[in-house]
Design a protein around this motif. Structure first.
Motif, PDB file in Angstrom:
ATOM      1  N   ARG A 152       0.858  -1.184   0.000  1.00 13.17           N
ATOM      2  CA  ARG A 152       0.000   0.000   0.000  1.00 13.17           C
ATOM      3  C   ARG A 152       0.891   1.230   0.000  1.00 13.17           C
ATOM      4  O   ARG A 152       1.795   1.368   0.831  1.00 13.17           O
ATOM      5  CB  ARG A 152      -0.895  -0.009   1.234  1.00 13.17           C
ATOM      6  CG  ARG A 152      -2.004   1.008   1.202  1.00 13.17           C
ATOM      7  CD  ARG A 152      -2.950   0.825   2.386  1.00 13.17           C
ATOM      8  NE  ARG A 152      -4.250   1.410   2.117  1.00 13.17           N
ATOM      9  CZ  ARG A 152      -5.285   1.354   2.943  1.00 13.17           C
ATOM     10  NH1 ARG A 152      -5.162   0.729   4.107  1.00 13.17           N
ATOM     11  NH2 ARG A 152      -6.440   1.906   2.610  1.00 13.17           N
ATOM     12  N   ARG A 153       0.666   2.135  -0.948  1.00 13.40           N
ATOM     13  CA  ARG A 153       1.436   3.374  -1.018  1.00 13.40           C
ATOM     14  C   ARG A 153       0.821   4.390  -0.052  1.00 13.40           C
ATOM     15  O   ARG A 153      -0.363   4.708  -0.125  1.00 13.40           O
ATOM     16  CB  ARG A 153       1.416   3.930  -2.440  1.00 13.40           C
ATOM     17  CG  ARG A 153       2.322   5.147  -2.635  1.00 13.40           C
ATOM     18  CD  ARG A 153       2.110   5.772  -3.997  1.00 13.40           C
ATOM     19  NE  ARG A 153       2.503   4.896  -5.094  1.00 13.40           N
ATOM     20  CZ  ARG A 153       1.650   4.310  -5.912  1.00 13.40           C
ATOM     21  NH1 ARG A 153       0.342   4.470  -5.746  1.00 13.40           N
ATOM     22  NH2 ARG A 153       2.074   3.535  -6.900  1.00 13.40           N
ATOM     23  N   THR A 154       1.633   4.880   0.879  1.00 13.94           N
ATOM     24  CA  THR A 154       1.155   5.856   1.859  1.00 13.94           C
ATOM     25  C   THR A 154       2.052   7.093   1.828  1.00 13.94           C
ATOM     26  O   THR A 154       3.120   7.090   1.178  1.00 13.94           O
ATOM     27  CB  THR A 154       1.167   5.276   3.282  1.00 13.94           C
ATOM     28  OG1 THR A 154       2.530   5.179   3.750  1.00 13.94           O
ATOM     29  CG2 THR A 154       0.538   3.889   3.322  1.00 13.94           C
ATOM     30  N   ALA A 155       1.649   8.129   2.558  1.00 10.86           N
ATOM     31  CA  ALA A 155       2.450   9.361   2.616  1.00 10.86           C
ATOM     32  C   ALA A 155       3.797   9.117   3.277  1.00 10.86           C
ATOM     33  O   ALA A 155       4.760   9.861   3.050  1.00 10.86           O
ATOM     34  CB  ALA A 155       1.674  10.443   3.365  1.00 10.86           C
ATOM     35  N   LYS A 156       3.893   8.059   4.084  1.00 10.53           N
ATOM     36  CA  LYS A 156       5.141   7.761   4.798  1.00 10.53           C
ATOM     37  C   LYS A 156       5.952   6.658   4.138  1.00 10.53           C
ATOM     38  O   LYS A 156       6.966   6.226   4.679  1.00 10.53           O
ATOM     39  CB  LYS A 156       4.805   7.364   6.238  1.00 10.53           C
ATOM     40  CG  LYS A 156       4.153   8.477   7.044  1.00 10.53           C
ATOM     41  CD  LYS A 156       3.872   8.008   8.469  1.00 10.53           C
ATOM     42  CE  LYS A 156       3.217   9.121   9.291  1.00 10.53           C
ATOM     43  NZ  LYS A 156       2.929   8.675  10.680  1.00 10.53           N
ATOM     44  N   GLY A 157       5.517   6.194   2.975  1.00 14.07           N
ATOM     45  CA  GLY A 157       6.229   5.110   2.305  1.00 14.07           C
ATOM     46  C   GLY A 157       5.285   3.963   2.014  1.00 14.07           C
ATOM     47  O   GLY A 157       4.089   4.169   1.788  1.00 14.07           O
ATOM     48  N   TYR A 158       5.818   2.742   2.052  1.00 12.20           N
ATOM     49  CA  TYR A 158       5.022   1.564   1.732  1.00 12.20           C
ATOM     50  C   TYR A 158       4.635   0.819   3.000  1.00 12.20           C
ATOM     51  O   TYR A 158       5.393   0.764   3.970  1.00 12.20           O
ATOM     52  CB  TYR A 158       5.794   0.624   0.803  1.00 12.20           C
ATOM     53  CG  TYR A 158       6.083   1.228  -0.549  1.00 12.20           C
ATOM     54  CD1 TYR A 158       5.070   1.363  -1.488  1.00 12.20           C
ATOM     55  CD2 TYR A 158       7.360   1.669  -0.885  1.00 12.20           C
ATOM     56  CE1 TYR A 158       5.319   1.921  -2.732  1.00 12.20           C
ATOM     57  CE2 TYR A 158       7.620   2.219  -2.123  1.00 12.20           C
ATOM     58  CZ  TYR A 158       6.603   2.346  -3.045  1.00 12.20           C
ATOM     59  OH  TYR A 158       6.845   2.904  -4.267  1.00 12.20           O
ATOM     60  N   ALA A 159       3.439   0.211   2.962  1.00 13.16           N
ATOM     61  CA  ALA A 159       2.937  -0.590   4.073  1.00 13.16           C
ATOM     62  C   ALA A 159       2.301  -1.855   3.511  1.00 13.16           C
ATOM     63  O   ALA A 159       1.863  -1.873   2.361  1.00 13.16           O
ATOM     64  CB  ALA A 159       1.903   0.208   4.877  1.00 13.16           C
ATOM     65  N   PRO A 160       2.251  -2.935   4.305  1.00 16.56           N
ATOM     66  CA  PRO A 160       1.567  -4.141   3.832  1.00 16.56           C
ATOM     67  C   PRO A 160       0.104  -3.832   3.506  1.00 16.56           C
ATOM     68  O   PRO A 160      -0.533  -3.041   4.199  1.00 16.56           O
ATOM     69  CB  PRO A 160       1.668  -5.103   5.021  1.00 16.56           C
ATOM     70  CG  PRO A 160       2.843  -4.613   5.794  1.00 16.56           C
ATOM     71  CD  PRO A 160       2.845  -3.118   5.634  1.00 16.56           C
ATOM     72  N   TYR A 161      -0.408  -4.451   2.439  1.00 17.93           N
ATOM     73  CA  TYR A 161      -1.789  -4.183   2.074  1.00 17.93           C
ATOM     74  C   TYR A 161      -2.717  -4.935   3.024  1.00 17.93           C
ATOM     75  O   TYR A 161      -2.397  -6.045   3.460  1.00 17.93           O
ATOM     76  CB  TYR A 161      -2.074  -4.583   0.615  1.00 17.93           C
ATOM     77  CG  TYR A 161      -3.054  -3.623  -0.015  1.00 17.93           C
ATOM     78  CD1 TYR A 161      -2.625  -2.390  -0.496  1.00 17.93           C
ATOM     79  CD2 TYR A 161      -4.407  -3.901  -0.047  1.00 17.93           C
ATOM     80  CE1 TYR A 161      -3.528  -1.471  -1.014  1.00 17.93           C
ATOM     81  CE2 TYR A 161      -5.313  -3.002  -0.570  1.00 17.93           C
ATOM     82  CZ  TYR A 161      -4.863  -1.776  -1.040  1.00 17.93           C
ATOM     83  OH  TYR A 161      -5.755  -0.857  -1.541  1.00 17.93           O
ATOM     84  N   PRO A 162      -3.873  -4.352   3.361  1.00 18.30           N
ATOM     85  CA  PRO A 162      -4.798  -5.029   4.274  1.00 18.30           C
ATOM     86  C   PRO A 162      -5.196  -6.410   3.776  1.00 18.30           C
ATOM     87  O   PRO A 162      -5.268  -6.661   2.565  1.00 18.30           O
ATOM     88  CB  PRO A 162      -6.012  -4.085   4.309  1.00 18.30           C
ATOM     89  CG  PRO A 162      -5.455  -2.747   3.945  1.00 18.30           C
ATOM     90  CD  PRO A 162      -4.352  -3.016   2.966  1.00 18.30           C
ATOM     91  N   ASP A 163      -5.474  -7.316   4.715  1.00 18.48           N
ATOM     92  CA  ASP A 163      -5.906  -8.656   4.333  1.00 18.48           C
ATOM     93  C   ASP A 163      -7.414  -8.688   4.075  1.00 18.48           C
ATOM     94  O   ASP A 163      -8.099  -7.665   4.173  1.00 18.48           O
ATOM     95  CB  ASP A 163      -5.487  -9.684   5.386  1.00 18.48           C
ATOM     96  CG  ASP A 163      -6.153  -9.467   6.740  1.00 18.48           C
ATOM     97  OD1 ASP A 163      -7.097  -8.655   6.844  1.00 18.48           O
ATOM     98  OD2 ASP A 163      -5.718 -10.115   7.713  1.00 18.48           O
ATOM     99  N   ARG A 164      -7.928  -9.873   3.736  1.00 13.38           N
ATOM    100  CA  ARG A 164      -9.335 -10.015   3.381  1.00 13.38           C
ATOM    101  C   ARG A 164     -10.258  -9.490   4.484  1.00 13.38           C
ATOM    102  O   ARG A 164     -11.205  -8.741   4.215  1.00 13.38           O
ATOM    103  CB  ARG A 164      -9.648 -11.486   3.087  1.00 13.38           C
ATOM    104  CG  ARG A 164     -11.135 -11.773   2.869  1.00 13.38           C
ATOM    105  CD  ARG A 164     -11.369 -13.239   2.525  1.00 13.38           C
ATOM    106  NE  ARG A 164     -10.758 -13.538   1.234  1.00 13.38           N
ATOM    107  CZ  ARG A 164     -11.327 -13.316   0.066  1.00 13.38           C
ATOM    108  NH1 ARG A 164     -12.553 -12.788   0.005  1.00 13.38           N
ATOM    109  NH2 ARG A 164     -10.711 -13.619  -1.056  1.00 13.38           N
ATOM    110  N   ALA A 165     -10.003  -9.882   5.723  1.00  7.54           N
ATOM    111  CA  ALA A 165     -10.880  -9.468   6.814  1.00  7.54           C
ATOM    112  C   ALA A 165     -10.920  -7.954   6.944  1.00  7.54           C
ATOM    113  O   ALA A 165     -11.996  -7.353   7.087  1.00  7.54           O
ATOM    114  CB  ALA A 165     -10.425 -10.107   8.121  1.00  7.54           C
ATOM    115  N   ALA A 166      -9.757  -7.315   6.878  1.00 11.11           N
ATOM    116  CA  ALA A 166      -9.698  -5.860   7.024  1.00 11.11           C
ATOM    117  C   ALA A 166     -10.409  -5.154   5.876  1.00 11.11           C
ATOM    118  O   ALA A 166     -11.113  -4.150   6.080  1.00 11.11           O
ATOM    119  CB  ALA A 166      -8.243  -5.406   7.111  1.00 11.11           C
ATOM    120  N   ILE A 167     -10.244  -5.672   4.663  1.00  9.62           N
ATOM    121  CA  ILE A 167     -10.917  -5.062   3.506  1.00  9.62           C
ATOM    122  C   ILE A 167     -12.427  -5.208   3.635  1.00  9.62           C
ATOM    123  O   ILE A 167     -13.184  -4.251   3.418  1.00  9.62           O
ATOM    124  CB  ILE A 167     -10.404  -5.684   2.199  1.00  9.62           C
ATOM    125  CG1 ILE A 167      -8.932  -5.312   1.981  1.00  9.62           C
ATOM    126  CG2 ILE A 167     -11.251  -5.235   1.002  1.00  9.62           C
ATOM    127  CD1 ILE A 167      -8.276  -6.037   0.815  1.00  9.62           C
TER     128      ILE A 167
END
Length: 372
Positions: A152-167
């Protein structure tokens, strides 16, 4: 991934044993012209350097040269097509260090849907979010686990993309843009697993949806989980039985489906005609009975594979599988040198047969010969 690295990975998982075409059971009986037509689809894409939907290993230059010759001889008879493959390729049995090859099936499902939500249609298929970054094979991004294939592209860099449950719980916020709405979570889940669908809309028209990306999280087979729990027997499990279980156990089904962290995003594929198959990982429509999904970290699209095994038609009936297939797709669950997914086509019958195919299979790759 560089070719030498891919070769090293392949060697770590299997050995290749050179064969002659006479060693292939019933080779002469296959419809090589049908296989050649499927091969031509790959050649058109390779010759045009067309973008792959899910990039695989780069093709050898010998394969590109073979494709150029194939494109100059597009209308071959069965015997001519057989000679073409025998002239330009060398068969190698793929012998995995871990045991036998394994073949499953997949298809393009068809469900009812609506472009707008209402009480009957409230389960969305989502479009690719703007912040999703797909990580190419063999690469990584700062701060991202190498096991993940998206970020996931964020203002602070890259982060793991949310999983199925979170989405499903709204973790994408305004980035969650529905493409179409379905009736049941189980139907959406099956489309996620298959990667495409025909949606029969409330106005009677048919909408096609195609793979547009994934969250890069690992894939878990919920059917296997049900077998491990003792809810179903592997030998008698079918797609219909799995769908029935999911629909009749909505609470446990939600928890079960969330064990598969992988989440697929879609787009409307309005460029497809009704007779076209869905778009595979190589970026063009698949051919029922000839397109094979392979491990894209090990193999290039366009490679021919000879399969020897059994092809089920019903729960208690099958026919010999002796067929030349073309690598034109991939899948999150298709991992390993002798692991494939057989594309059956579209609709209910194709789905029934796809759900029955979980068979040990002999895999033979046809490697391109050096061209003069």
């Amino acid at each position: 991934m560089p070719e030498t690295e891919a070769a090293s990975r392949l060697a770590a998982q299997a050995r290749l044993e050179a064969l002659s075409f006479q060693d292939l059971d019933a080779w002469a009986n296959d419809d090589h012209a049908a296989a050649f037509k499927a091969f031509l689809r790959s050649c058109h894409a390779l010759d045009a350097s067309a973008a792959e939907l899910r990039p695989a290993q780069a093709p050898e230059h010998h394969l590109l040269a073979i494709c150029r010759e194939a494109l100059n001889n597009e209308n071959l008879s069965r015997s001519e097509a057989r000679r073409f493959f025998e002239t330009h390729f060398q068969p190698f049995a793929i012998i995995p260090h871990s045991g036998n090859g394994f073949l499953t099936g997949y298809y393009e499902p068809e469900f009812l849907g609506s472009r707008t939500p209402d009480s009957g249609f409230k389960v969305p298929l989502l479009a690719r979010p703007d912040d999703l970054v797909t990580i190419p094979q063999g690469e990584t991004l700062p701060g991202i686990d190498r096991a993940l294939q998206a970020a996931r592209r964020t203002a602070k860099g890259y982060a793991p993309y949310p999983d199925r449950a979170a989405i499903e719980d709204g973790g994408l916020g305004s980035l969650a843009k529905p493409v179409v709405y379905l009736r049941e979570p189980a139907e959406a889940f099956i489309i996620h697993v298959q990667g495409s669908s025909r949606i029969r809309l409330t106005d009677g028209s048919v909408m096609r949806v195609a793979y547009a990306g994934r969250n890069g999280r690992p894939y878990t087979s919920i059917g296997r989980v049900l077998v491990q729990r003792g809810e179903m027997d592997l030998e008698t499990m079918t797609l219909e039985k799995l769908m029935g279980w999911l629909k009749s156990h909505p609470g446990p089904a939600k928890e079960l489906m969330r064990q598969n962290q992988s989440y697929i995003f879609f787009r409307e594929a309005d460029e497809l005609s009704p007779e076209d198959g869905p778009i595979g990982g190589a970026g063009f429509p698949l051919v029922p009975g000839r397109s094979l999904a392979v491990d894209r970290s090990l193999w290039a699209y366009g490679l021919p594979f000879w399969l020897e095994g059994e092809l089920p038609s019903t729960l208690d009936r099958s026919e010999p599988l002796r067929r030349l297939m073309i690598a034109q797709d991939t899948g999150s669950a298709i991992v390993g040198p002798a692991r494939g997914d057989f594309f059956f086509g579209s609709g209910e019958e194709a789905g029934t047969r796809a759900g029955l195919l979980r068979h040990t299979t002999r895999f033979v790759v046809l490697k391109p010969k050096a061209q003069p």
